[in-house]
Design a protein around this motif. Structure first.
Motif, short mmCIF file in Angstrom:
data_model
loop_
_atom_site.label_atom_id
_atom_site.label_comp_id
_atom_site.label_asym_id
_atom_site.label_seq_id
_atom_site.Cartn_x
_atom_site.Cartn_y
_atom_site.Cartn_z
N GLU A 122 40.24 -39.62 1.54
CA GLU A 122 40.36 -40.79 2.47
C GLU A 122 40.62 -42.14 1.59
OE1 GLU A 122 40.53 -42.20 5.86
OE2 GLU A 122 42.17 -40.44 5.87
N LEU A 123 39.58 -42.40 0.64
CA LEU A 123 39.58 -43.57 -0.01
C LEU A 123 40.80 -43.74 -0.84
CD1 LEU A 123 35.43 -43.88 -0.64
CD2 LEU A 123 36.90 -45.18 0.86
N LYS A 124 41.10 -42.60 -1.33
CA LYS A 124 42.32 -42.51 -2.16
C LYS A 124 43.50 -42.98 -1.49
CE LYS A 124 40.52 -40.08 -6.08
NZ LYS A 124 40.35 -38.60 -6.72
N ALA A 125 43.74 -42.38 -0.38
CA ALA A 125 44.89 -42.76 0.50
C ALA A 125 45.00 -44.22 1.00
CB ALA A 125 44.69 -41.68 1.78
N ASN A 126 43.71 -44.61 0.85
CA ASN A 126 43.59 -46.16 1.02
C ASN A 126 43.74 -46.88 -0.28
OD1 ASN A 126 43.46 -46.75 4.37
ND2 ASN A 126 42.22 -44.91 3.84
N ASN A 127 44.07 -46.45 -1.23
CA ASN A 127 44.34 -47.25 -2.47
C ASN A 127 43.07 -47.54 -3.00
OD1 ASN A 127 47.23 -47.28 -2.52
ND2 ASN A 127 47.06 -48.81 -0.74
N LEU A 128 41.78 -47.06 -2.77
CA LEU A 128 40.65 -47.45 -3.21
C LEU A 128 40.20 -46.29 -4.14
CD1 LEU A 128 39.22 -48.40 0.12
CD2 LEU A 128 39.15 -49.95 -1.74
N ILE A 129 40.33 -46.59 -5.42
CA ILE A 129 40.15 -45.54 -6.72
C ILE A 129 38.78 -45.27 -6.69
CG2 ILE A 129 40.24 -45.15 -8.98
CD1 ILE A 129 42.48 -47.63 -8.74
N VAL A 130 38.31 -43.99 -6.44
CA VAL A 130 36.84 -43.62 -6.47
C VAL A 130 36.87 -42.30 -7.46
CG1 VAL A 130 34.61 -43.56 -5.35
CG2 VAL A 130 36.71 -44.00 -4.23
N VAL A 131 35.72 -42.16 -8.05
CA VAL A 131 35.67 -40.63 -8.64
C VAL A 131 34.26 -40.08 -8.42
CG1 VAL A 131 37.02 -41.34 -10.51
CG2 VAL A 131 34.66 -42.06 -10.71
N GLU A 132 34.29 -38.87 -8.68
CA GLU A 132 32.90 -38.09 -8.13
C GLU A 132 31.52 -38.84 -8.57
OE1 GLU A 132 32.87 -34.14 -9.60
OE2 GLU A 132 33.38 -33.32 -7.64
N GLY A 133 31.68 -39.19 -9.85
CA GLY A 133 30.46 -39.85 -10.60
C GLY A 133 29.99 -40.99 -9.86
N THR A 134 31.04 -41.58 -9.24
CA THR A 134 30.62 -42.85 -8.37
C THR A 134 30.18 -42.47 -6.98
OG1 THR A 134 32.13 -44.15 -9.64
CG2 THR A 134 31.54 -44.94 -7.55
N LEU A 135 30.78 -41.46 -6.37
CA LEU A 135 30.68 -41.23 -4.94
C LEU A 135 29.22 -40.58 -4.85
CD1 LEU A 135 32.01 -41.21 -2.01
CD2 LEU A 135 32.72 -39.04 -2.55
N TYR A 136 28.96 -39.48 -5.47
CA TYR A 136 27.56 -38.74 -5.31
C TYR A 136 26.53 -39.51 -5.25
CZ TYR A 136 30.08 -34.27 -4.77
OH TYR A 136 30.80 -33.26 -4.19
N PRO A 137 26.49 -40.41 -6.35
CA PRO A 137 25.14 -41.23 -6.43
C PRO A 137 25.05 -42.28 -5.09
CG PRO A 137 26.02 -41.35 -8.67
CD PRO A 137 27.20 -40.58 -7.62
N MET A 138 26.33 -42.75 -4.74
CA MET A 138 26.47 -43.64 -3.55
C MET A 138 25.93 -43.08 -2.46
SD MET A 138 29.38 -46.28 -2.69
CE MET A 138 30.96 -44.88 -1.99
N LEU A 139 26.51 -41.91 -1.98
CA LEU A 139 25.87 -41.09 -1.07
C LEU A 139 24.49 -40.81 -0.91
CD1 LEU A 139 29.10 -38.26 -0.74
CD2 LEU A 139 28.70 -40.38 1.02
N SER A 140 23.97 -40.67 -2.15
CA SER A 140 22.37 -40.40 -2.02
C SER A 140 21.69 -41.55 -1.99
CB SER A 140 22.02 -39.79 -3.52
OG SER A 140 22.72 -38.66 -4.15
N ARG A 141 22.31 -42.75 -2.33
CA ARG A 141 21.95 -44.13 -2.06
C ARG A 141 21.83 -44.29 -0.48
NH1 ARG A 141 24.78 -46.22 -6.34
NH2 ARG A 141 25.87 -47.44 -4.93
N LEU A 142 23.08 -44.14 -0.02
CA LEU A 142 23.09 -44.42 1.38
C LEU A 142 22.09 -43.61 2.15
CD1 LEU A 142 26.74 -44.89 1.47
CD2 LEU A 142 25.16 -46.65 1.70
N LYS A 143 22.06 -42.25 1.74
CA LYS A 143 21.24 -41.30 2.45
C LYS A 143 19.61 -41.89 2.33
CE LYS A 143 19.65 -37.13 3.73
NZ LYS A 143 18.11 -37.13 3.20
N GLY A 144 19.26 -42.26 1.21
CA GLY A 144 18.01 -42.87 0.88
C GLY A 144 17.44 -43.79 1.88
N SER A 145 18.66 -44.92 1.82
CA SER A 145 18.34 -46.04 2.86
C SER A 145 18.61 -45.65 4.36
CB SER A 145 19.36 -47.01 2.60
OG SER A 145 19.62 -47.63 1.16
N GLU A 146 18.79 -44.42 4.60
CA GLU A 146 18.97 -43.94 6.08
C GLU A 146 19.93 -44.46 6.76
OE1 GLU A 146 14.93 -44.53 7.93
OE2 GLU A 146 14.00 -43.74 6.00
#
Lengths: 120, 120
Positions: free
Chosen positions: A43-67
């Motif tokens: 979805e992010l790539k379809a919107n021209n937002l470049i992301v890779v796994e190594g960025t996304l997984y830690p981010m998801l963990s961070r967002l989960k950690g912040s509830e």
DNA sequence: CCCAGTACCTTGCATGAAAAGGTAGTAGGT
DNA sequence: ACCTACTACCTTTTCATGCAAGGTACTGGG
């Protein structure tokens, strides 16, 4: 190529501009329903937002950690089980706040752009 | 206060959203003419973009190192001489590129916002 | 001749993006 | 039963950069 060989090249500048908006965009995507990592990536790539796994997984963990996010394990038809993420109430609230900030930011920058164009 | 005591609080998220656009905004400000550090700081603050000296000086050095900016020393009526910055041709070109990226980014995010609002 | 004000810059720390590498579940072929 | 390919999750390491704090130096006033 011979130009753009300096540290501050166009591509890295473009990439950098998108960086700190990634968390906001990730929340926006997940806000639409339930998604697992690959969905979000696409979805992010379809919107021209470049992301890779190594960025996304830690981010998801961070967002989960912040509830702001929570997830449910779900079986997959082909492959290992997946973590499907969705927003918590806290996450929805944060998304509203971020939207307000985004709108302010847009106004500020568009006003700077107009000023710049007047002088050029 | 009792809430927002998690690592991902509203203020730091708002601040972070503005971060990676700082270089772009700095170029936009300088694109209007000739400015020295305090001018730039004030212009950015006037547009709700929080910056401090410790961020701005290294950034100006970086932009100069990438040949996007150049400066001229000018005497001050009260105090030490000042470095007045302006865009190089390369800087103007970069600014055009960044503007294009900014417009694309705005479209993408606004489209995500609309999608999100349809589902809520 | 010191002090306040202004201007420039550096050092050290914390955060976070990204590349690369690692573990494990499923499916299909032999 | 085993191997390979694919998918999914996660961690480790490196690097960039925003910011607080501290440092140097020029000017003008008492």
């Amino acid at each position: 190529m011979d130009m753009e060989n300096k540290s501050f090249d166009t591509e890295s500048a473009r990439a950098q501009m998108r960086k700190s908006l990634l968390e906001y965009c990730t929340l926006l995507v997940i806000g639409q329903g339930e998604f697992y990592a690959s969905d979000i990536l696409n979805e992010l790539k379809a919107n021209n937002l470049i992301v890779v796994e190594g960025t996304l997984y830690p981010m998801l963990s961070r967002l989960k950690g912040s509830e702001l996010l929570e997830y449910t394990w779900k079986e997959s038809k082909a492959g290992p089980p997946r973590k499907y993420y969705r927003l918590t109430e806290r996450g929805k609230h944060m998304l509203d706040q971020l939207k307000a900030t985004w709108l302010e930011l847009t106004l500020s920058i568009n006003s700077l752009i107009k000023k710049y164009e007047k002088n050029n």
